[in-house]
Design a protein around this motif. Structure first.
Motif, short mmCIF file in Angstrom:
data_model
loop_
_atom_site.label_atom_id
_atom_site.label_comp_id
_atom_site.label_asym_id
_atom_site.label_seq_id
_atom_site.Cartn_x
_atom_site.Cartn_y
_atom_site.Cartn_z
N GLU A 65 0.80 -1.22 0.00
CA GLU A 65 0.00 0.00 0.00
C GLU A 65 0.83 1.28 0.00
OE1 GLU A 65 -2.33 -0.51 3.56
OE2 GLU A 65 -3.92 -1.53 2.44
N PHE A 66 2.13 1.16 0.06
CA PHE A 66 2.98 2.34 0.14
C PHE A 66 4.36 2.02 -0.41
CE2 PHE A 66 3.32 0.02 4.10
CZ PHE A 66 4.69 -0.04 4.33
N LEU A 67 5.10 3.09 -0.65
CA LEU A 67 6.52 2.91 -0.95
C LEU A 67 7.31 3.86 -0.08
CD1 LEU A 67 7.78 5.34 -2.93
CD2 LEU A 67 6.51 4.13 -4.63
N ILE A 68 8.49 3.42 0.27
CA ILE A 68 9.39 4.23 1.10
C ILE A 68 10.56 4.64 0.23
CG2 ILE A 68 10.92 4.26 3.11
CD1 ILE A 68 9.08 2.10 4.36
N CYS A 69 10.85 5.94 0.26
CA CYS A 69 11.96 6.48 -0.52
C CYS A 69 13.01 7.05 0.44
CB CYS A 69 11.46 7.58 -1.45
SG CYS A 69 12.75 8.28 -2.48
N GLN A 70 14.25 6.70 0.21
CA GLN A 70 15.38 7.27 0.95
C GLN A 70 16.34 7.87 -0.07
OE1 GLN A 70 15.43 4.34 4.80
NE2 GLN A 70 17.11 4.13 3.41
N ILE A 71 16.41 9.19 -0.08
CA ILE A 71 17.26 9.92 -1.02
C ILE A 71 18.69 9.96 -0.48
CG2 ILE A 71 17.64 12.16 -2.15
CD1 ILE A 71 15.15 10.72 -3.17
N THR A 72 19.65 9.89 -1.39
CA THR A 72 21.07 9.92 -1.06
C THR A 72 21.49 11.29 -0.54
OG1 THR A 72 21.43 8.30 -2.81
CG2 THR A 72 23.37 9.48 -2.03
N GLU A 73 22.43 11.30 0.37
CA GLU A 73 22.99 12.53 0.95
C GLU A 73 23.44 13.50 -0.15
OE1 GLU A 73 24.27 14.90 4.18
OE2 GLU A 73 23.42 12.90 4.40
N GLY A 74 23.04 14.79 0.00
CA GLY A 74 23.52 15.84 -0.87
C GLY A 74 22.81 15.99 -2.21
N VAL A 75 21.84 15.15 -2.50
CA VAL A 75 21.13 15.21 -3.79
C VAL A 75 20.20 16.42 -3.81
CG1 VAL A 75 19.30 14.03 -5.12
CG2 VAL A 75 21.27 12.75 -4.27
N ASN A 76 20.00 16.98 -4.99
CA ASN A 76 18.98 18.01 -5.20
C ASN A 76 17.84 17.35 -5.98
OD1 ASN A 76 17.56 20.42 -5.44
ND2 ASN A 76 18.62 20.98 -7.32
N VAL A 77 16.73 17.09 -5.31
CA VAL A 77 15.57 16.44 -5.93
C VAL A 77 14.86 17.49 -6.79
CG1 VAL A 77 13.39 15.26 -5.53
CG2 VAL A 77 15.34 14.82 -4.03
N THR A 78 14.67 17.14 -8.06
CA THR A 78 14.03 18.02 -9.03
C THR A 78 12.78 17.34 -9.58
OG1 THR A 78 15.28 17.12 -10.88
CG2 THR A 78 16.28 18.99 -9.68
N PRO A 79 11.97 18.07 -10.36
CA PRO A 79 10.78 17.44 -10.94
C PRO A 79 11.07 16.16 -11.73
CG PRO A 79 10.59 19.80 -11.14
CD PRO A 79 11.98 19.52 -10.62
N ASP A 80 12.28 15.99 -12.24
CA ASP A 80 12.63 14.75 -12.95
C ASP A 80 12.50 13.53 -12.04
OD1 ASP A 80 13.22 16.21 -15.20
OD2 ASP A 80 15.37 16.30 -14.80
N HIS A 81 12.67 13.72 -10.74
CA HIS A 81 12.53 12.62 -9.78
C HIS A 81 11.12 12.02 -9.87
CE1 HIS A 81 13.17 10.37 -6.05
NE2 HIS A 81 11.97 10.78 -5.69
N SER A 82 10.13 12.85 -10.14
CA SER A 82 8.76 12.37 -10.25
C SER A 82 8.58 11.39 -11.40
CB SER A 82 7.79 13.55 -10.41
OG SER A 82 7.79 14.32 -9.23
N GLU A 83 9.38 11.54 -12.45
CA GLU A 83 9.29 10.63 -13.59
C GLU A 83 9.71 9.22 -13.18
OE1 GLU A 83 8.31 8.94 -16.92
OE2 GLU A 83 7.82 11.02 -16.45
N ILE A 84 10.80 9.10 -12.44
CA ILE A 84 11.25 7.79 -11.95
C ILE A 84 10.20 7.21 -11.02
CG2 ILE A 84 13.00 6.61 -10.55
CD1 ILE A 84 14.95 8.89 -11.53
N LEU A 85 9.70 8.03 -10.13
CA LEU A 85 8.66 7.62 -9.19
C LEU A 85 7.43 7.13 -9.95
CD1 LEU A 85 7.65 7.47 -6.25
CD2 LEU A 85 6.92 9.86 -6.51
N ASN A 86 7.03 7.87 -10.96
CA ASN A 86 5.85 7.51 -11.75
C ASN A 86 6.04 6.15 -12.44
OD1 ASN A 86 3.27 7.93 -12.63
ND2 ASN A 86 3.75 9.69 -13.91
N GLN A 87 7.22 5.87 -12.93
CA GLN A 87 7.50 4.59 -13.58
C GLN A 87 7.34 3.43 -12.59
OE1 GLN A 87 11.41 4.82 -15.35
NE2 GLN A 87 10.82 6.54 -16.65
#
Length: 128
Positions: free
Chosen positions: A19-41
């Protein structure tokens, strides 16, 4: 409620559950709208035809472009976002980011609380 799949993506890790997904972003990353594309896939692959909650387990320090939330909000079966910040600075950032997301968005002290809330959000969404 075991994990279905694990992704080691360029900017972090995704743990996919029923029912959910857990995301852990790497240290120092700048999350941009492109991240949503990976998430959407990933969502299309594992959550086709069913709702989910996104849990951000913020164990590392990173930045988020607020426009990312505008893109993320467009994912139709994403019903809510839960944030689990590791410290006060991350909590303040999560509180600020809440302004850019119009679906349910909550901040929790630990992963267990976020997961419990996720189950409630899915159940409430199904009933409505």
């Amino acid at each position: 409620m075991g994990m279905i799949h694990y992704y080691n993506i360029e900017d972090g890790e995704l743990f996919v559950f029923d029912e959910f997904l857990i995301c852990q972003i790497t240290e120092g990353v700048n999350v941009t709208p492109d991240h949503s594309e990976i998430l959407n896939q990933v969502i299309k692959k594992h959550f086709q035809g069913k709702d989910l909650v996104y849990i951000s387990n913020r164990v590392n320090s990173y930045s988020v472009d607020p426009l990312t939330y505008v893109e993320t909000e467009r994912i139709p079966n994403l019903v809510a976002i839960a944030m689990v910040p590791d410290d006060d600075i991350m909590r303040k950032n999560a509180e600020y980011e809440r302004n850019f997301y119009d679906k349910p968005y909550e901040i929790f002290n630990n992963l267990s609380e976020a997961i419990e809330w996720s189950h409630r959000m899915i159940n409430d969404h199904v009933l409505n």
